[in-house]
Motif scaffolding. Sequence first.
Motif, PDB file in Angstrom:
ATOM      1  N   GLN A   1      40.736 -16.987  33.520  1.00 32.79           N
ATOM      2  CA  GLN A   1      40.275 -18.036  34.410  1.00 32.79           C
ATOM      3  C   GLN A   1      39.741 -17.456  35.721  1.00 32.79           C
ATOM      4  OE1 GLN A   1      43.397 -17.752  33.097  1.00 32.79           O
ATOM      5  NE2 GLN A   1      44.370 -19.750  32.931  1.00 32.79           N
ATOM      6  N   SER A   2      38.737 -18.095  36.254  1.00 26.99           N
ATOM      7  CA  SER A   2      38.163 -17.680  37.534  1.00 26.99           C
ATOM      8  C   SER A   2      37.682 -18.914  38.285  1.00 26.99           C
ATOM      9  CB  SER A   2      36.995 -16.713  37.324  1.00 26.99           C
ATOM     10  OG  SER A   2      36.298 -16.486  38.534  1.00 26.99           O
ATOM     11  N   ILE A   3      37.885 -18.915  39.599  1.00 23.33           N
ATOM     12  CA  ILE A   3      37.425 -20.025  40.429  1.00 23.33           C
ATOM     13  C   ILE A   3      35.917 -20.186  40.339  1.00 23.33           C
ATOM     14  CG2 ILE A   3      37.210 -18.585  42.478  1.00 23.33           C
ATOM     15  CD1 ILE A   3      38.316 -22.299  42.339  1.00 23.33           C
TER      16      ILE A   3
ATOM     17  N   LEU B   1      37.566 -30.553  38.292  1.00 19.56           N
ATOM     18  CA  LEU B   1      37.378 -29.531  37.265  1.00 19.56           C
ATOM     19  C   LEU B   1      38.248 -28.302  37.505  1.00 19.56           C
ATOM     20  CD1 LEU B   1      33.475 -29.635  36.971  1.00 19.56           C
ATOM     21  CD2 LEU B   1      35.141 -30.684  35.424  1.00 19.56           C
ATOM     22  N   GLY B   2      38.923 -27.866  36.447  1.00 20.05           N
ATOM     23  CA  GLY B   2      39.664 -26.616  36.499  1.00 20.05           C
ATOM     24  C   GLY B   2      41.020 -26.690  37.148  1.00 20.05           C
TER      25      GLY B   2
ATOM     26  N   ALA C   1      43.155 -26.674  32.487  1.00 21.79           N
ATOM     27  CA  ALA C   1      42.415 -25.405  32.466  1.00 21.79           C
ATOM     28  C   ALA C   1      43.161 -24.333  33.253  1.00 21.79           C
ATOM     29  CB  ALA C   1      41.010 -25.599  33.044  1.00 21.79           C
ATOM     30  N   ALA C   2      43.968 -24.775  34.220  1.00 25.83           N
ATOM     31  CA  ALA C   2      44.860 -23.884  34.985  1.00 25.83           C
ATOM     32  C   ALA C   2      44.127 -22.705  35.593  1.00 25.83           C
ATOM     33  CB  ALA C   2      46.004 -23.402  34.090  1.00 25.83           C
ATOM     34  N   ILE C   3      42.990 -22.977  36.217  1.00 28.91           N
ATOM     35  CA  ILE C   3      42.222 -21.898  36.853  1.00 28.91           C
ATOM     36  C   ILE C   3      42.910 -21.466  38.139  1.00 28.91           C
ATOM     37  CG2 ILE C   3      40.052 -21.325  38.003  1.00 28.91           C
ATOM     38  CD1 ILE C   3      38.613 -23.034  35.983  1.00 28.91           C
ATOM     39  N   GLN C   4      43.198 -20.172  38.242  1.00 32.48           N
ATOM     40  CA  GLN C   4      43.858 -19.636  39.422  1.00 32.48           C
ATOM     41  C   GLN C   4      42.971 -19.834  40.651  1.00 32.48           C
ATOM     42  OE1 GLN C   4      46.920 -18.399  39.395  1.00 32.48           O
ATOM     43  NE2 GLN C   4      46.959 -17.952  41.577  1.00 32.48           N
ATOM     44  N   GLY C   5      43.538 -20.401  41.689  1.00 34.72           N
ATOM     45  CA  GLY C   5      42.777 -20.612  42.924  1.00 34.72           C
ATOM     46  C   GLY C   5      42.069 -21.950  42.975  1.00 34.72           C
ATOM     47  N   ALA C   6      42.012 -22.639  41.833  1.00 27.12           N
ATOM     48  CA  ALA C   6      41.326 -23.943  41.807  1.00 27.12           C
ATOM     49  C   ALA C   6      42.303 -25.033  42.206  1.00 27.12           C
ATOM     50  CB  ALA C   6      40.734 -24.218  40.426  1.00 27.12           C
ATOM     51  N   THR C   7      42.689 -25.062  43.494  1.00 26.70           N
ATOM     52  CA  THR C   7      43.573 -26.127  43.960  1.00 26.70           C
ATOM     53  C   THR C   7      42.804 -27.440  43.956  1.00 26.70           C
ATOM     54  OG1 THR C   7      42.975 -25.871  46.296  1.00 26.70           O
ATOM     55  CG2 THR C   7      44.763 -24.485  45.459  1.00 26.70           C
TER      56      THR C   7
ATOM     57  N   GLU D   1      42.514 -29.738  46.191  1.00 29.08           N
ATOM     58  CA  GLU D   1      41.755 -29.999  47.409  1.00 29.08           C
ATOM     59  C   GLU D   1      40.503 -29.124  47.468  1.00 29.08           C
ATOM     60  OE1 GLU D   1      42.511 -29.810  52.211  1.00 29.08           O
ATOM     61  OE2 GLU D   1      44.072 -30.642  50.915  1.00 29.08           O
ATOM     62  N   ASP D   2      40.616 -27.865  47.061  1.00 18.27           N
ATOM     63  CA  ASP D   2      39.456 -26.970  47.071  1.00 18.27           C
ATOM     64  C   ASP D   2      38.380 -27.448  46.095  1.00 18.27           C
ATOM     65  OD1 ASP D   2      40.548 -25.359  48.991  1.00 18.27           O
ATOM     66  OD2 ASP D   2      41.302 -23.848  47.594  1.00 18.27           O
ATOM     67  N   VAL D   3      38.813 -27.869  44.901  1.00 20.55           N
ATOM     68  CA  VAL D   3      37.859 -28.356  43.898  1.00 20.55           C
ATOM     69  C   VAL D   3      37.197 -29.638  44.387  1.00 20.55           C
ATOM     70  CG1 VAL D   3      37.594 -29.238  41.552  1.00 20.55           C
ATOM     71  CG2 VAL D   3      39.051 -27.256  41.978  1.00 20.55           C
TER      72      VAL D   3
END
Length: 311
Positions: free
Chosen positions: A206-208, A236-237, A241-247, A249-251
């Motif tokens: 996974q990637s942001i 999304l994510g 999907a459990a993307i690291q860094g995809a909080t 609020e950030d998404v």
Amino acid sequence: MIDQIKVLLKSVTGEACTPKAIWKLVYTAIGYVSSFFAAAVLLKDLTGYDILERLIKGHWKTVLIVSLLSSCLHNRKKVNCCKKVSNCDIQIAISVKDIFQNRTANSYVIPTNTFFRTQMDNEYISPNSVQGRFQLKYFNGKLHDLDGLISKSLNSQEIKGLLTSDCFGPVIKYPIGTVAKIDRKGKHFYFVAINDVNEYGKPIGQSIEHVSIALTAVADAIKRMGHYDNLCIPLLGSGHAAIQGATKEDVFQQTVDFFIQCDEKLASKLIISINPKDYLDEKIDLTRMEKYLDYRCEFGKMITSVPCKKA
């Protein structure tokens, strides 16, 4: 349905716990009832007129109803909001409800895996994920039909994939950002590959960056084969999907920024769907989200726009 009732209770009380929410409504209502009677007694003591006191005693049921409604208004917190982007013909809304309960939407974004698998055995596709809920709602017991529609969309775009295999057998792996458009019951659904999975359907690598790739890919798909209408999109994510860094609020901020800064109109209204469980578990701050949305809708177009080209 249960989550929506809990959301309603929390929206009018600020409490996620149902018993606490009900108690908060009750004791606030009691406070209003006491205020009405106190006002009536004060009027009688000051002027000698007891008309208000008799009126309240004669219509005590109405007083209780008014007090309860006043309690709801007193404790109410918004769970939905909609803002118009300044100098741009698009609205952006935040909606705390299951994505498919947003019935004003005509199109939906469905995050999926690079295999475009639909199997739900052993929760390869979780029934609680956006894709899982879509499949249960629109293709329950007919996943072969969905597989056929996805394959038809991918083949029509002549997208090349890599032949590999997983626990269900041979499968084609497509690049991150691949989009398959599905039409069902007068609605349009954009399946976008946002994460790779291993042979058991568990997310890997996974990637942001996958979030921005997915947003760009959806924008490109809308321009090529989509519709200018009301578009509903999840965070999304940030879920299965459990993307690291995809909080969350950030998404949310990334999604708002992307659609505001895009140099082409992609939707008449963008609805960002918030999972009710995230709201109930206080994984999001709606007040901060609304403030950010308000600011970006007012001043977003002053920032240099970015072209929506496929990554």
